[in-house]
Design a protein around this motif. Structure first.
Motif, short mmCIF file in Angstrom:
data_model
loop_
_atom_site.label_atom_id
_atom_site.label_comp_id
_atom_site.label_asym_id
_atom_site.label_seq_id
_atom_site.Cartn_x
_atom_site.Cartn_y
_atom_site.Cartn_z
N ALA A 118 9.47 47.88 0.61
CA ALA A 118 9.27 46.47 0.33
C ALA A 118 10.35 45.95 -0.62
O ALA A 118 10.93 46.71 -1.40
CB ALA A 118 7.90 46.23 -0.27
N CYS A 119 10.58 44.67 -0.54
CA CYS A 119 11.60 44.08 -1.41
C CYS A 119 11.18 44.12 -2.88
O CYS A 119 12.03 44.16 -3.77
CB CYS A 119 11.85 42.62 -1.01
SG CYS A 119 12.62 42.45 0.62
N ASN A 120 9.88 44.06 -3.17
CA ASN A 120 9.40 44.06 -4.56
C ASN A 120 8.78 45.38 -4.96
O ASN A 120 7.85 45.44 -5.76
CB ASN A 120 8.41 42.92 -4.77
CG ASN A 120 7.17 43.08 -3.92
OD1 ASN A 120 7.22 43.71 -2.86
ND2 ASN A 120 6.05 42.50 -4.37
N PHE A 121 9.27 46.47 -4.39
CA PHE A 121 8.78 47.81 -4.74
C PHE A 121 8.93 48.05 -6.24
O PHE A 121 9.98 47.78 -6.83
CB PHE A 121 9.55 48.87 -3.97
CG PHE A 121 9.30 50.28 -4.47
CD1 PHE A 121 8.03 50.84 -4.34
CD2 PHE A 121 10.31 51.01 -5.08
CE1 PHE A 121 7.80 52.13 -4.80
CE2 PHE A 121 10.07 52.29 -5.54
CZ PHE A 121 8.81 52.86 -5.41
N ASP A 122 7.83 48.53 -6.89
CA ASP A 122 7.83 48.82 -8.33
C ASP A 122 7.53 50.30 -8.53
O ASP A 122 6.40 50.75 -8.31
CB ASP A 122 6.78 47.96 -9.04
CG ASP A 122 6.82 48.13 -10.55
OD1 ASP A 122 7.55 49.00 -11.04
OD2 ASP A 122 6.09 47.39 -11.24
N ALA A 123 8.52 51.05 -8.93
CA ALA A 123 8.36 52.50 -9.08
C ALA A 123 7.36 52.85 -10.18
O ALA A 123 6.79 53.95 -10.19
CB ALA A 123 9.71 53.14 -9.38
#
Length: 516
Positions: free
Chosen positions: A426-431
């Motif tokens: 996803a474009c807003n992937f948050d690790a």
């Protein structure tokens, strides 16, 4: 504080019951966000910063500390118990109790405007200002010492703190006469016995009403100018002699009263020319020269001037402890009876510690260092002296490092959860996300920045969306939908185009003529 800690400020510590959680009620997005709060079990609730934390200090403008700011459509009520570290020192704690219900201004109990008892005060029952409602001793105890507080009085007591109305004028105490009543051998320091009671005496008989008990009378010549003046005599018996009648025994044949030929007391039997008229007890002293009192030098009231024992010897009133270092030292005792009592090595006679550096009531010899804060992880019930070793759980955790709240059971505490997109495509992937949140994806054929994934001719139209055809608008087969010219454009011959135009024109004219 009214915001998250910043700079050198530290995080708030909390205590809450597992049966009555309340902290998460103030955390937006929690499972109990906005719920009603009830805190009334044995654990209760605490919200605090440790002493020394800058965000625990009062504001500079008016020295106030914010308890809490609550917004509710219901009613708030309860009790807030506050611990305040004076000057930030853990050894100087104040405890205040505020009981509240609804809106209003509430004052700590015992300080006016509050309800209930006074939490702080004098807790020593022997003190004059003992406060039975006090829970904590604040060092305010006063101890009354009744007595005469008038420095001009003859019986002034410099140790007295409360005047008990016992003050006496000089003519009533210590100085004979004055008010017409002699106080004899008694003064206000308790010497001898006062017949009339000004100094606490209790005579059973005072026949001549001279203020001296009959059993304390001493008869003799009271004229200091007489040769036989008796300084111990309290009542004149008419025996005073002129100088020519006394000093040399016999001489002029007149008895010399209180002296014999050797200078001893009057000889009743006449060996030296004495001429007593009466010597009932035949002790060699004329009856009118007798001095009655206690003649036993082992008695408390031994009278060295007494010539005849009157049975008044007292062998007990002067007994007591004569050691000034003893707890029961008796300054009036003249004979030590072995009754002295001494304090143990670490206490004084009142049971107070001789050594108590922090003045907490526990002797230095009995102090046990450790953590005295019951809310700390390493609290020691045996500790009496806080050594600053207290450790506290991180906010949201217990002392064992376990989460206090973990609604989804993922072993990550609710307050540490990070909501975000967990899909790495996803474009807003948050690790760092621990809780699934909204994911945003790029349109097909594009990356997250809106750029084509494939654009071989770099014309800004993704290869997947290219439409082959004639893109020349002047061509016969021009296609408005075409984005990629495929070389298929066709054009009308130039000459034919001109002839056709001419023919059309002529036809049009002829048509027009016929019509007309």
């Amino acid at each position: 504080m009214d915001s998250q800690p910043v700079g050198s400020e530290i995080a708030i510590s909390v205590v809450e019951s597992g049966e009555q959680p309340w902290v998460a009620c103030f955390q937006a997005g929690s499972s109990i966000d906005g719920n009603d709060i009830v805190i009334d079990d044995a654990t209760g609730g605490a919200w605090y910063v440790l002493n020394g934390a800058p965000n625990g200090l009062p504001d500079a403008e008016n020295s106030r500390v914010l308890f809490a700011q609550l917004t509710t459509s219901g009613t708030i009520s309860g009790v807030v118990n506050v611990q305040i570290f004076e000057e930030g020192a853990g050894s100087q704690s104040l405890y205040k109790r505020y009981e509240f219900s609804g809106t209003g201004v509430y004052t700590a109990e015992g300080e006016g405007g509050g309800t209930g008892g006074n939490a702080c005060g004098c807790t020593d029952e022997s003190a004059s200002n003992y406060d039975p409602a006090a829970e904590y001793d604040d060092g305010s105890c006063d101890y009354d010492v009744p007595g005469c507080t008038d420095a001009s009085a003859c019986n002034y007591n410099s140790s007295a703190t409360t005047d008990d109305g016992s003050c006496l004028e000089n003519d009533e105490c210590g100085v004979c006469g004055g008010d017409g009543i002699a106080d004899g051998a008694c003064d206000c320091d308790g010497n001898a016995l006062d017949a009339l009671g000004e100094c606490g005496g209790s005579c059973t008989s005072d026949a001549n009403q001279n203020g001296i008990c009959d059993d304390q009378e001493s008869f003799g010549c009271t004229d200091a100018s007489a040769c036989n003046y008796n300084s111990s005599a309290t009542t004149d018996d008419g025996s005073c002699l002129e100088n020519d009648e006394c000093g040399v025994c016999g001489g002029d044949g007149i008895a010399d009263g209180a002296c014999d030929c050797d200078g001893n007391a009057l000889d009743a039997l006449g060996e030296c020319g004495g001429s007593c008229t009466s010597d009932v007890n035949e002790n060699g002293i004329c009856d009118d020269q007798e001095s009655f009192g206690c003649t036993d030098d082992a008695a408390c009231n031994y009278d060295s001037n007494a010539t005849t024992d009157d049975g008044s010897c007292d062998f007990s009133s002067c007994l007591g402890c004569q050691d000034v270092l003893a707890c029961n030292y008796d300054p009036t005792a003249t004979v030590d009876n072995g009754s002295c009592e001494y304090p143990t090595s670490i206490f004084d006679c009142c049971g107070a510690c001789l050594n108590d550096a922090d003045q907490d009531g526990t002797c230095d010899e009995f102090e046990v260092s450790g953590c005295t804060d019951s809310s700390a992880c390493n609290y020691s019930n045996a500790a009496t002296d806080d050594d600053g070793s207290c450790t506290y759980p991180t906010t949201g955790y217990d002392c064992n490092g376990n989460c206090l709240f973990d609604d989804d059971g993922d072993q990550i505490c609710d307050q540490d959860e990070v909501t975000g997109c967990q899909d790495d495509s996803a474009c807003n992937f948050d690790a760092s996300a621990t809780d699934a949140g909204y994911c945003d994806y790029a349109d097909s054929g594009y990356d997250c920045n809106g750029n084509c994934l494939n654009d071989a001719d770099e014309d800004g139209t993704c290869d997947e969306f290219e439409v082959a055809g004639c893109t020349d608008s002047s061509a016969c087969n021009y296609s408005n939908a075409a984005t990629d010219d495929d070389g298929s454009c066709t054009y009308a011959p130039q000459a034919m185009t001109a002839t056709a135009t001419a023919l059309w024109t002529q036809t049009a004219i002829r048509f027009a003529t016929k019509t007309k």
